[in-house]
Design an enzyme around this catalytic site. Sequence first.
Site, PDB file in Angstrom:
ATOM      1  N   HIS A   1       0.835  -1.206   0.000  1.00 37.49           N
ATOM      2  CA  HIS A   1       0.000   0.000   0.000  1.00 37.49           C
ATOM      3  C   HIS A   1       0.871   1.258   0.000  1.00 37.49           C
ATOM      4  O   HIS A   1       0.669   2.177  -0.806  1.00 37.49           O
ATOM      5  CB  HIS A   1      -0.911  -0.040   1.240  1.00 37.49           C
ATOM      6  CG  HIS A   1      -1.741   1.178   1.483  1.00 37.49           C
ATOM      7  ND1 HIS A   1      -3.119   1.162   1.463  1.00 37.49           N
ATOM      8  CD2 HIS A   1      -1.404   2.457   1.790  1.00 37.49           C
ATOM      9  CE1 HIS A   1      -3.584   2.365   1.729  1.00 37.49           C
ATOM     10  NE2 HIS A   1      -2.551   3.173   1.944  1.00 37.49           N
ATOM     11  N   GLU A   2       1.839   1.288   0.910  1.00 30.83           N
ATOM     12  CA  GLU A   2       2.681   2.483   1.028  1.00 30.83           C
ATOM     13  C   GLU A   2       3.564   2.683  -0.204  1.00 30.83           C
ATOM     14  O   GLU A   2       3.780   3.815  -0.643  1.00 30.83           O
ATOM     15  CB  GLU A   2       3.527   2.406   2.299  1.00 30.83           C
ATOM     16  CG  GLU A   2       2.725   2.412   3.588  1.00 30.83           C
ATOM     17  CD  GLU A   2       1.785   3.593   3.710  1.00 30.83           C
ATOM     18  OE1 GLU A   2       2.129   4.701   3.258  1.00 30.83           O
ATOM     19  OE2 GLU A   2       0.671   3.401   4.249  1.00 30.83           O
TER      20      GLU A   2
ATOM     21  N   HIS B   1       2.012   4.719  -2.882  1.00 37.79           N
ATOM     22  CA  HIS B   1       1.939   6.160  -2.632  1.00 37.79           C
ATOM     23  C   HIS B   1       3.167   6.900  -3.169  1.00 37.79           C
ATOM     24  O   HIS B   1       3.102   8.102  -3.449  1.00 37.79           O
ATOM     25  CB  HIS B   1       1.848   6.444  -1.127  1.00 37.79           C
ATOM     26  CG  HIS B   1       0.496   6.252  -0.531  1.00 37.79           C
ATOM     27  ND1 HIS B   1      -0.671   6.582  -1.175  1.00 37.79           N
ATOM     28  CD2 HIS B   1       0.121   5.781   0.700  1.00 37.79           C
ATOM     29  CE1 HIS B   1      -1.707   6.325  -0.393  1.00 37.79           C
ATOM     30  NE2 HIS B   1      -1.255   5.827   0.749  1.00 37.79           N
TER      31      HIS B   1
ATOM     32  N   ASP C   1      -5.489   8.101  -1.073  1.00 36.11           N
ATOM     33  CA  ASP C   1      -6.337   7.248  -0.241  1.00 36.11           C
ATOM     34  C   ASP C   1      -7.781   7.680  -0.450  1.00 36.11           C
ATOM     35  O   ASP C   1      -8.280   8.581   0.222  1.00 36.11           O
ATOM     36  CB  ASP C   1      -5.944   7.360   1.241  1.00 36.11           C
ATOM     37  CG  ASP C   1      -4.610   6.702   1.528  1.00 36.11           C
ATOM     38  OD1 ASP C   1      -4.429   5.541   1.115  1.00 36.11           O
ATOM     39  OD2 ASP C   1      -3.746   7.348   2.154  1.00 36.11           O
TER      40      ASP C   1
END
EC number: 3.4.24.39
Length: 360
Positions: free
Chosen positions: A311-312, A315, A326
Amino acid sequence: MKFIAPAALLAVLQAASASPVDIRTSTTGLQVTLSQVDNTRIKAVVQNTGSQEVTFMHLNFFKDASPVKKVSLFRDSMLHPILSSCNDEVKFEGIKYRVQSSNLSDKVLTSLAPGASFEDEFDIATTADLSSGGPITIRSQGTVPLVKDRSIKGRIPYTSNELTIEVDGAEASKIGTVGSKVKRTELSGCSGDRGAALETALQNAVSLANKAASAASEGGEAFTTFFKDDSSSTRETVAARLKAVAEEAGSTSGGSTTYYCTDTLGYCEQNVLAYTLPSQDLIANCDIYYSELPALADTCYDQDQATTTLHEFTHAPGVYSPGTDDLGYGYDAATALDTDDALNNADSYALYANAINLGC
């Protein structure tokens, strides 16, 4: 990608100082009224315009004390022709993070009765470079996680008025963005239990991202569940980002990101698992990343260390540009997004990777 121990970071300021619920109707939601307090300082009044009380998580929303994206900023090229094209969005330079989807603390929850409201003041110069000054148009819209029984169970839409202000660039530059205030000295790598846990998470992230990239290239039911469109262009976009994540996670001595084992910048609020500072391609884990998450989930759509790391990585623009936002936390919110928003939503990739790994 380099990963760093907490003692290796000197972070200092520079001298400048049950059933999913989806409330998505035109008559129900949150109305945000924006006004200027002083130069780049903005006040938001958030009101429940619906007919029922709502409880939502205010992390990554108004009332969050961290430098998160609360509003979008735009320049008009007719007024600022050298700096931007027509109505260009000003680059966001704050943080983005993954939050727990359950066991949420009262500290991160807000309840509003019908007609009730709260106020939040924040400085937009902490999350955007406004040193050039001039007119800036501000607006905000999206969804905020709806909470029931301390778990995310859906989303509530919000929208704001459009506010145009004249920014004093010299004053804005005194505030400075989060990234401009960070100095980093890299001395050594992560070690001990947390270093070992992160190494395992990175290895698992490589495996999950590669599997998901291969599956995305073929499309299928799981793909359309999260990304809605099974066209070749959509499949190629998803596969390319996931391949980039796998490559970055597999490079522990190079790459584009710097990964810290602990909260180097002080933004690990309660229920925050990890965060990214995209402007620096910096990722940091929070304490509950280790204490609350398994290395790999064995249940569909549950959170774990590997998908949180994945997920990170989405980004970080250094991994694949542009980095994601998000726009929907958790399965219910992520699968309600349209294709464009899903492609720009970090949790869509994390949940899809989990689904492919477990055959959901």
